[in-house]
Design a protein around this motif. Structure first.
Motif, PDB file in Angstrom:
ATOM      1  N   ILE A  49       0.842  -1.202   0.000  1.00  0.00           N
ATOM      2  CA  ILE A  49       0.000   0.000   0.000  1.00  0.00           C
ATOM      3  C   ILE A  49       0.876   1.249   0.000  1.00  0.00           C
ATOM      4  O   ILE A  49       0.607   2.223  -0.724  1.00  0.00           O
ATOM      5  CB  ILE A  49      -0.951  -0.027   1.217  1.00  0.00           C
ATOM      6  N   ALA A  50       1.931   1.235   0.813  1.00  0.00           N
ATOM      7  CA  ALA A  50       2.835   2.394   0.867  1.00  0.00           C
ATOM      8  C   ALA A  50       3.510   2.625  -0.472  1.00  0.00           C
ATOM      9  O   ALA A  50       3.666   3.777  -0.910  1.00  0.00           O
ATOM     10  CB  ALA A  50       3.881   2.179   1.961  1.00  0.00           C
ATOM     11  N   LEU A  51       3.914   1.561  -1.146  1.00  0.00           N
ATOM     12  CA  LEU A  51       4.533   1.706  -2.461  1.00  0.00           C
ATOM     13  C   LEU A  51       3.575   2.368  -3.437  1.00  0.00           C
ATOM     14  O   LEU A  51       3.936   3.322  -4.143  1.00  0.00           O
ATOM     15  CB  LEU A  51       4.960   0.331  -2.980  1.00  0.00           C
ATOM     16  N   ALA A  52       2.342   1.898  -3.490  1.00  0.00           N
ATOM     17  CA  ALA A  52       1.355   2.477  -4.402  1.00  0.00           C
ATOM     18  C   ALA A  52       1.106   3.945  -4.092  1.00  0.00           C
ATOM     19  O   ALA A  52       1.026   4.788  -5.004  1.00  0.00           O
ATOM     20  CB  ALA A  52       0.046   1.689  -4.329  1.00  0.00           C
ATOM     21  N   GLN A  53       1.000   4.283  -2.818  1.00  0.00           N
ATOM     22  CA  GLN A  53       0.677   5.656  -2.455  1.00  0.00           C
ATOM     23  C   GLN A  53       1.837   6.608  -2.695  1.00  0.00           C
ATOM     24  O   GLN A  53       1.618   7.795  -2.960  1.00  0.00           O
ATOM     25  CB  GLN A  53       0.227   5.717  -0.991  1.00  0.00           C
ATOM     26  N   HIS A  54       3.056   6.108  -2.621  1.00  0.00           N
ATOM     27  CA  HIS A  54       4.159   7.010  -2.917  1.00  0.00           C
ATOM     28  C   HIS A  54       4.290   7.229  -4.425  1.00  0.00           C
ATOM     29  O   HIS A  54       4.698   8.311  -4.859  1.00  0.00           O
ATOM     30  CB  HIS A  54       5.480   6.487  -2.358  1.00  0.00           C
ATOM     31  N   VAL A  55       3.934   6.229  -5.219  1.00  0.00           N
ATOM     32  CA  VAL A  55       3.934   6.401  -6.675  1.00  0.00           C
ATOM     33  C   VAL A  55       2.885   7.429  -7.081  1.00  0.00           C
ATOM     34  O   VAL A  55       3.134   8.322  -7.900  1.00  0.00           O
ATOM     35  CB  VAL A  55       3.666   5.058  -7.374  1.00  0.00           C
ATOM     36  N   ARG A  56       1.701   7.309  -6.491  1.00  0.00           N
ATOM     37  CA  ARG A  56       0.608   8.236  -6.804  1.00  0.00           C
ATOM     38  C   ARG A  56      -0.300   8.356  -5.590  1.00  0.00           C
ATOM     39  O   ARG A  56      -1.150   7.485  -5.359  1.00  0.00           O
ATOM     40  CB  ARG A  56      -0.187   7.751  -8.019  1.00  0.00           C
ATOM     41  N   PRO A  57      -0.166   9.396  -4.803  1.00  0.00           N
ATOM     42  CA  PRO A  57      -1.056   9.562  -3.656  1.00  0.00           C
ATOM     43  C   PRO A  57      -2.515   9.541  -4.094  1.00  0.00           C
ATOM     44  O   PRO A  57      -2.903  10.203  -5.053  1.00  0.00           O
ATOM     45  CB  PRO A  57      -0.663  10.935  -3.097  1.00  0.00           C
ATOM     46  N   GLY A  58      -3.317   8.748  -3.397  1.00  0.00           N
ATOM     47  CA  GLY A  58      -4.726   8.623  -3.748  1.00  0.00           C
ATOM     48  C   GLY A  58      -5.018   7.505  -4.722  1.00  0.00           C
ATOM     49  O   GLY A  58      -6.192   7.279  -5.069  1.00  0.00           O
ATOM     50  N   ALA A  59      -3.997   6.782  -5.193  1.00  0.00           N
ATOM     51  CA  ALA A  59      -4.232   5.657  -6.098  1.00  0.00           C
ATOM     52  C   ALA A  59      -5.106   4.616  -5.400  1.00  0.00           C
ATOM     53  O   ALA A  59      -4.913   4.323  -4.214  1.00  0.00           O
ATOM     54  CB  ALA A  59      -2.910   5.037  -6.531  1.00  0.00           C
TER      55      ALA A  59
END
Length: 514
Positions: free
Chosen positions: A290-300
């Motif tokens: 989850i942290a990886l996804a959110q750092h790539v695009r916050p709100g993904a």
């Protein structure tokens, strides 16, 4: 649903069971959980598991095999050792990710009526997915083919209690570099429900996204306005993210599509043997994704995934529908609510054929997901052999169970007319209610009409052939496939991508990344 239930009614008349086509026409397209979520652990235990998961990420870390994934974590402030590929993630990174991860978003569909709001409280079901084989009573067990994949999509489309598509029987007869073309085209042509895309490397993922955009007439903004594609991300427990899964999180986040971060933690094998220990490891791995996804695009859009169960300690084989599986589902729900995110649960069966063991394991594990208020329950129909086979008869019998769950979402009436004092007064002691006005006004719509269950007496059942539920299910899936009509616009959507597929096929397709 009415068409399929009418088919079941005709089947009953043909066998002499005296059934008539039911007039009741339920709609299971949009469901909300009818029960309060049930706990397995105290609030203190849930907090302790969460805190320990954060400690695991901070002190022990996890191995991230994709250099780009490690680079994203490094940029977020994690401690990264490229030589060992280990990443240690501070709790501040996790806390920030949980602030931006959305609590609710829309799963888009070709048919707007099939779109689903993905959030805590929603109750969605997905058929068995990721099966390399298919099996039925007529053709036996076989490697999955494109025909099988198309047939399983047809079955998923035909029952509105299946809400989200999954790759039930993967077409092994299509080369893997071309398989994503066939699977995407089939979904577009045969269904109008939210779609699934495998995360097998950036080239395949982006081509699938482009096919969906072309088929649906979407520009980039339209594609990213809601979720048009969903994937499942499985970490390699314990504490490892491989290359395709890490890349999948990044690709789906960049394009605002849904990745369901799902560690597969089997207690006693890839996780501690205790339920709480397995859940703690699951929680740590899910938080990292989850942290990886959110750092790539916050709100993904992301979903917390849980697929923790136990193994048979004699053989090492995965087990499903066990007491430990159910406890893990309840605990997963508690952990998901603790961080406030919608989540994925799972049913499943380790049985080799559609028998009592298969039915019991799937129903019991599905009850665990339902009582835990899973947003989506994966492998809810058709899953056999721990995911090695998709069973056609198993699917039909499982749909019966799912429709029963769906009926529980309809609250019974409790007003004076429903309570029926006058009906009770109409019948003398020892009498019956068959012909009362209260019954005659309601009998055509009062009860659920079974899809596959035979409620006739032994004599009528014997005269009709004495068939088991598995044998009756064969007739049902055959009838469904024979009478299937693709959704409106499906052929046109497929036509829009045929030239794209032909051009890319001529170039050799897109091999998966590993």
């Amino acid at each position: 649903m009415a068409r399929i239930q009418d088919t079941a009614g005709r089947r009953g008349r043909r066998r002499g069971g005296g059934q008539t086509a039911p007039l009741r026409k339920p709609d299971y397209t949009h469901l909300r959980h009818p029960f309060q979520p049930q706990p397995a652990f105290s609030d203190d235990a849930v907090q302790a598991m969460h805190d320990t998961a954060l400690r695991v990420l901070e002190e022990l870390g996890l191995k991230v095999l994709l250099p780009e994934g490690r680079a994203v974590f490094r940029e977020a402030g994690a401690i990264v050792d490229d030589d060992t590929e280990m990443v240690r993630i501070g709790r501040d990174i996790i806390e920030q990710a949980l602030k931006t991860a959305p609590r609710s978003f829309v799963l888009r569909a070709a048919n707007p009526d099939r779109a689903q709001t993905f959030e805590l409280g929603a109750m969605l079901f997905m058929a068995g997915a990721g099966c390399p084989h298919a099996t039925d009573r007529l053709r036996g067990r076989r490697p999955g083919s494109l025909r099988d994949f198309e047939e399983t999509l047809t079955l998923q489309q035909s029952f509105d209690v299946i809400h989200v598509l999954g790759p039930s029987a993967e077409p092994q007869d299509v080369p893997v570099a071309l398989r994503h073309y066939a699977m995407t085209r089939a979904q577009l042509a045969l269904t109008d429900k939210p779609m699934f895309v495998y995360a097998r490397g950036t080239p395949q993922v982006l081509e699938c996204f482009e096919m969906i955009q072309r088929a649906r007439g979407l520009d980039q903004a339209g594609f990213e306005d809601g979720v048009w594609a969903t994937t499942i991300i499985n970490s390699n427990s314990p504490r490892q993210l491989d290359r395709p899964m890490t890349q999948g999180i990044i690709d789906f986040a960049r394009h605002n599509q849904l990745s369901v971060i799902t560690p597969f933690c089997l207690a006693g094998a890839m996780a501690p043997i205790t339920v709480s220990g397995a859940l703690t490891l699951q929680h740590a791995e899910a938080l990292a994704g989850i942290a990886l996804a959110q750092h790539v695009r916050p709100g993904a859009p992301v979903a917390y995934g849980g697929f923790s169960s136990n193994v048979d300690m004699k053989s090492g084989s995965p087990a499903f529908g066990t007491p430990e599986h159910i406890k893990a589902a309840l605990g997963t729900g508690q952990l998901a609510r603790h961080i406030g995110l919608p989540w994925r649960g799972a049913a499943g069966s380790a049985a080799n054929i559609s028998d009592a063991q298969a039915a019991n394991e799937t129903v019991m594990s599905a009850w665990g997901a339902v009582l835990a208020n899973a947003t989506v329950t994966v492998h809810a129909a058709g899953w056999l052999e721990g995911g090695l086979s998709f069973g056609y008869e198993k699917f039909i019998n499982d749909v019966e169970s799912l429709q029963t769950f769906a009926e529980l979402c309809i609250p019974p009436g409790g007003d004076a007319a429903e309570i029926g004092f006058d009906a009770i007064a109409d019948v003398k002691p020892g009498g019956h209610f068959f012909a009362t006005a209260h019954t005659m006004e309601r009998y055509q719509t009062a009860f659920y009409a079974p899809l596959v269950a035979d409620l006739s007496n032994f004599g009528s059942w014997s005269e009709a052939g004495g068939l088991t539920s598995t044998e009756r299910a064969t007739d049902i899936w055959q009838s469904v496939l024979a009478g299937f009509e693709p959704p409106s616009g499906g052929a046109e959507a497929a036509d829009r991508i045929d030239q794209f597929i032909a051009d890319r096929t001529a170039r050799g397709g897109a091999p998966p990344e590993s």
